[in-house]
Design an enzyme around this catalytic site. Structure first.
Site, PDB file in Angstrom:
ATOM      1  N   ALA A   1       0.827  -1.202   0.000  1.00 23.34           N
ATOM      2  CA  ALA A   1       0.000   0.000   0.000  1.00 23.34           C
ATOM      3  C   ALA A   1       0.871   1.266   0.000  1.00 23.34           C
ATOM      4  O   ALA A   1       1.777   1.383  -0.815  1.00 23.34           O
ATOM      5  CB  ALA A   1      -0.980  -0.035   1.180  1.00 23.34           C
ATOM      6  N   SER A   2       0.622   2.160   0.948  1.00 25.04           N
ATOM      7  CA  SER A   2       1.314   3.451   0.959  1.00 25.04           C
ATOM      8  C   SER A   2       2.784   3.376   1.349  1.00 25.04           C
ATOM      9  O   SER A   2       3.484   4.394   1.292  1.00 25.04           O
ATOM     10  CB  SER A   2       0.599   4.433   1.887  1.00 25.04           C
ATOM     11  OG  SER A   2      -0.607   4.864   1.309  1.00 25.04           O
ATOM     12  N   GLY A   3       3.262   2.188   1.744  1.00 26.12           N
ATOM     13  CA  GLY A   3       4.707   2.039   1.892  1.00 26.12           C
ATOM     14  C   GLY A   3       5.434   2.390   0.610  1.00 26.12           C
ATOM     15  O   GLY A   3       6.615   2.768   0.624  1.00 26.12           O
TER      16      GLY A   3
ATOM     17  N   LYS B   1       5.053   4.989  -1.107  1.00 24.49           N
ATOM     18  CA  LYS B   1       5.321   6.422  -1.231  1.00 24.49           C
ATOM     19  C   LYS B   1       6.800   6.753  -0.993  1.00 24.49           C
ATOM     20  O   LYS B   1       7.349   7.661  -1.627  1.00 24.49           O
ATOM     21  CB  LYS B   1       4.436   7.217  -0.266  1.00 24.49           C
ATOM     22  CG  LYS B   1       2.978   7.280  -0.697  1.00 24.49           C
ATOM     23  CD  LYS B   1       2.151   8.132   0.258  1.00 24.49           C
ATOM     24  CE  LYS B   1       0.730   8.337  -0.260  1.00 24.49           C
ATOM     25  NZ  LYS B   1      -0.085   7.121  -0.213  1.00 24.49           N
TER      26      LYS B   1
END
Length: 328
Positions: A55-57, A59
């Site tokens: 997921a947002s890891g 970014k």
């Protein structure tokens, strides 16, 4: 006094954890174990080298990709995104810069809200219509600016999709390949890549969402392939390699690393601070991600060399163990 293995195993049993846990200090692996199933229908177990969506890891990897382009002179932190977007996404303020997007201080309207129950998130278009960066233009458009750029921090997924699009345009290389070339390869992350959710892959966990007492895959909840804001797949061993490579300047030079892990905003509601692509907690640098059928946290202490990584293929699975390791 119980051992780390006993503590984690007990928590995993209590919570029904499905995923992988790794704790290392320097080159020493203190603990690594897998729990639960990667594929519930076929009873395929998770293993310590199973790949999970983070997921947002993602970014942090997007931020590093962009910063590598800054290092090469293809971008600057002060570059107005309008100079690259042209007539696309006209509601983004003309004064928004690359740094505003990296630091979640752009104020641009959000395409994918993180309010309410993550299991209820619905994409504005069919999942298969979100495969490549340019395809996101339709869902990114039409959201008015929320506040003046640079005036405050508000976590924003859309800003990182825009960063991926910008990186692709200025480099001439598809974003998914760009992340692998500029971040994963120099970091030694040999198992990390953007995978399609509709293509079966070996040693890769399916994400699961519990709905009405039934476990269902998250294939309808997320884009068919990730973008700058999230969706890459990785392993705990790849994050064991990532942190020392990142901090040693193997991806971008040391001065760029320092600017990325310097606090740019206080986020008191989470008792955290934020740099450029990275969360900061006390002496730790951290990446985390959360979505339908996905939960992930990896934290590294540069002073002690300790890294812990928790990956799960359920929505909330990672958090009890991650909280325990954070306090250990």
């Amino acid at each position: 006094m119980s051992s780390l293995s006993e503590e984690v195993s007990s928590l995993a049993e209590q919570t029904g954890f499905a995923g992988v846990v790794s704790v290392t200090t320097g080159d020493e692996v203190e603990y690594a174990a897998a729990f639960g199933l990667a594929h519930r229908g076929l009873s395929i177990p998770n293993t310590v080298d199973t790949r999970f969506a983070i997921a947002s890891g993602t970014k942090g990897l997007t931020a590093l990709t962009v910063m590598s382009l800054v290092t090469d002179g293809k971008l600057a932190l002060s570059t107005p995104v309008r100079s690259i977007l042209g007539a696309d996404l006209p509601m983004i303020d003309d004064t928004v810069t690359v740094e505003h997007l990296l630091s979640h201080r752009s104020g641009i309207g959000e395409w994918y809200s993180e309010t309410g129950d993550v299991r209820d998130y619905l994409l504005p278009v069919p999942a298969q219509n979100l495969l490549d960066s340019e395809q996101y233009l339709g869902v990114l458009d039409g959201h008015p600016q929320d506040f003046a750029p640079g005036t405050r921090f508000t976590y924003n997924n859309g800003g990182y999709v825009v960063l991926g699009l910008i990186a692709e345009r200025v480099s001439g290389t598809p974003f998914h390949s760009l992340v692998v070339e500029r971040v994963c390869e120099p970091a030694g992350m040999t198992s990390t890549e953007f995978l399609r959710s509709d293509t079966p892959e070996s040693r890769t966990a399916l994400g699961y969402v519990e709905m009405d007492g039934t476990w269902r895959t998250n294939v309808f909840h997320l884009p068919i392939r990730g973008a700058g804001d999230g969706g890459i797949y990785s392993t705990v061993d790849d994050f064991r390699a990532f942190w020392p490579a990142f901090l040693a300047g193997a991806i971008v030079p040391a001065d760029r690393v320092a600017s990325m892990i310097r606090p740019h905003s206080d986020v008191p509601e989470y008792s955290l601070r934020y740099g450029l692509g990275f969360w900061l907690r006390d002496t730790e640098v951290m990446l985390e991600g959360y979505d339908s059928g996905v939960s992930f946290q990896s934290a590294h202490n540069p002073t002690t060399g300790r890294t812990y990584t928790v990956m799960s293929n359920t929505t909330d699975g990672a958090w009890p163990i991650a909280r325990h390791l954070a306090g250990a």
